[in-house]
Write a protein that holds these residues in place. Sequence first.
Motif, PDB file in Angstrom:
ATOM      1  N   PRO A 132       0.813  -1.220   0.000  1.00  0.00           N
ATOM      2  CA  PRO A 132       0.000   0.000   0.000  1.00  0.00           C
ATOM      3  C   PRO A 132       0.851   1.277   0.000  1.00  0.00           C
ATOM      4  O   PRO A 132       0.462   2.280  -0.603  1.00  0.00           O
ATOM      5  CB  PRO A 132      -0.812  -0.119   1.298  1.00  0.00           C
ATOM      6  N   LEU A 135       2.005   1.800  -3.543  1.00  0.00           N
ATOM      7  CA  LEU A 135       0.937   2.374  -4.362  1.00  0.00           C
ATOM      8  C   LEU A 135       0.801   3.872  -4.088  1.00  0.00           C
ATOM      9  O   LEU A 135       0.648   4.666  -5.020  1.00  0.00           O
ATOM     10  CB  LEU A 135      -0.392   1.669  -4.078  1.00  0.00           C
ATOM     11  N   ASN A 139       1.358   6.838  -6.844  1.00  0.00           N
ATOM     12  CA  ASN A 139       0.290   7.801  -7.113  1.00  0.00           C
ATOM     13  C   ASN A 139       0.708   9.223  -6.731  1.00  0.00           C
ATOM     14  O   ASN A 139       0.419  10.183  -7.451  1.00  0.00           O
ATOM     15  CB  ASN A 139      -0.977   7.408  -6.354  1.00  0.00           C
ATOM     16  N   ALA A 368      -1.214   4.495 -10.486  1.00  0.00           N
ATOM     17  CA  ALA A 368      -1.763   3.131 -10.335  1.00  0.00           C
ATOM     18  C   ALA A 368      -3.287   3.211 -10.324  1.00  0.00           C
ATOM     19  O   ALA A 368      -3.924   3.233  -9.269  1.00  0.00           O
ATOM     20  CB  ALA A 368      -1.232   2.490  -9.053  1.00  0.00           C
ATOM     21  N   SER A 371      -5.414   0.963  -8.262  1.00  0.00           N
ATOM     22  CA  SER A 371      -5.559   1.182  -6.819  1.00  0.00           C
ATOM     23  C   SER A 371      -6.906   1.818  -6.486  1.00  0.00           C
ATOM     24  O   SER A 371      -7.444   1.606  -5.397  1.00  0.00           O
ATOM     25  CB  SER A 371      -4.420   2.072  -6.301  1.00  0.00           C
ATOM     26  N   LEU A 375      -9.714  -0.184  -3.816  1.00  0.00           N
ATOM     27  CA  LEU A 375      -9.782   0.437  -2.493  1.00  0.00           C
ATOM     28  C   LEU A 375     -10.872  -0.189  -1.628  1.00  0.00           C
ATOM     29  O   LEU A 375     -10.724  -0.320  -0.411  1.00  0.00           O
ATOM     30  CB  LEU A 375     -10.010   1.949  -2.616  1.00  0.00           C
ATOM     31  N   ALA A 383      -6.183   0.529   2.493  1.00  0.00           N
ATOM     32  CA  ALA A 383      -6.727   1.604   1.665  1.00  0.00           C
ATOM     33  C   ALA A 383      -6.384   2.971   2.259  1.00  0.00           C
ATOM     34  O   ALA A 383      -6.008   3.907   1.536  1.00  0.00           O
ATOM     35  CB  ALA A 383      -8.245   1.443   1.534  1.00  0.00           C
ATOM     36  N   THR A 386      -2.666   3.798   1.611  1.00  0.00           N
ATOM     37  CA  THR A 386      -2.446   4.216   0.224  1.00  0.00           C
ATOM     38  C   THR A 386      -2.822   5.684   0.019  1.00  0.00           C
ATOM     39  O   THR A 386      -2.059   6.469  -0.553  1.00  0.00           O
ATOM     40  CB  THR A 386      -3.259   3.334  -0.739  1.00  0.00           C
TER      41      THR A 386
END
Length: 541
Positions: A132, A135, A139, A368, A371, A375, A383, A386
């Motif tokens: 996570p 990710l 992002n 991503a 992602s 979520l 989640a 991230t």
Amino acid sequence: MARALLASFADNLSLSDPDAPLTPGQWRVEILSGLTVALALVPEAVAFAFVAGVEPLVGLYAAFIVGLITALFGGRPGMISGATGALAVVMVSLVAQHGVEYLFATVVLMGLIQIFVGIMRWGKFIRLVPHPVMLGFVNGLAIVIFLAQLGQFQVPGTAHGGGGHGMANGEWLSGMPLYLMLALVALTMAVIWVMPKLTNAVPAPLAGIAVVAAIVIGFGLDTPLVGDLASIEGGLPPFHIPVVPLTWETLEIILPYALILAAIGLIESLLTLNLVGEMTGKRGGASQECLAQGAANTVTGFFGGMGGCAMIGQSMINVKSGGRTRVAGVAAALFLLAFILFASSLIEQIPLAALVGVMFMVVIGTFAWNSLRILRKVPRTDAFVTILVTIVTVATDLATAVVVGVIVSALAYAWSNATRIHAIKRESRTEAGAQVYEIQGPLFFGSSDGFMEIFDVASDPDVVIIDFAASRVADQSALQAIEAVAQKYEDAGKTIQLRHLSRDCHKLLSKAGHLMVDSDDDPDYALAVDYGVRTGIIGGH
């Protein structure tokens, strides 16, 4: 250890894979990929130099030297390094307060710290970064790359520092210049999207830049060019020892900056290394990358560069253009030097819109998107991590975001394990009248309180057996909890015994001095030795 790292360096110096030599066609792809990366590096290096408050050539020299050395010696062929915004936003206050010479000294010290990290092989701890967090990192950097391009939509010459993420605060384009800029950006993106469907002979980003540049030059369109940012003309990077006093006061000034820059640089480089490894299907050497980044920054500081680290945007351009070996990275660095020495007038004619279009496609490819879809399917904690890392990356810097993400993930994992500990109570099959507690779940700092609440000292018989076959004793808090329980039973005139200790648990308890029986049979479960517990060793608070 140092000898092993040097041997690894020697084994990885080949520009191509010894087991799969490059064909002429692959050489062409690698070199063209390097050219594409070099073209994208120019405005980035200039923009980040402005953010740091130094001359454009300071950023360009850093992009060349860091890019060349890490391409030759880095842990992941295909990665591109250079001057980055993540480092520039830290450097700006140092330059403003103490001047550029202190920046050069800081970059040298930053490199030495990174070399030390590589020698100690601390790069392996990047494995502790959960998915996570990765990710969120991807992002967040995609958003940062996007924000950095917005500065190109400002009127050249009106920009000044302070916007963050490489985006200066200047006067925004409006009217026809803005519409033309947007149209050229869209055209570049369209060419990049269509080109792979037609041919792979030329990297799509390079084709996009060529097409848009040809249109702008051919029709004489009035749109911002690379040369409007600053002149990139210059000579070879000169050797230059930082002019700072060699005093304790100087070290006090540069050390905090060097530590922060070294941490940010290594974290971004190692995470990019993992990301590129996932895309190419090949693992990289974390410690080797630390050494390469350190060597590159140390050299850069002595040649008038601002330092740098891995660049996820340019690395994505390289990989998606077909760059898979060290050839592309070396070519990118040499092309950049050639631009500075011989081709500055040509490169300065490239429209910024073309390079912005390339970077916008990088943003789309880097983010991503999956992602967002997962979520609701992953645990809520993952989640949250991230999203948190994404926000912190954009709001502050990468190092802070990753540290925050790892801490939150670790605390969530600890809490999850802390709530799992419980015991199954039964009568002993080997000792009449004894009570057995079969502990389920790990015993560590998070679960020690729950462990002590399991036992009913008043109601239990004179002998209590604690079975650790399904548990593990992990840390000092666990030792403290065991001793506290044993003390309660001792005060009540009862005894406890520990059964089925794994080898690591046996070693931990034996080292602490809690075991009354000196035997190593129990760790192999060949003989269920019941260990008595000594109390008064660790004690209470």
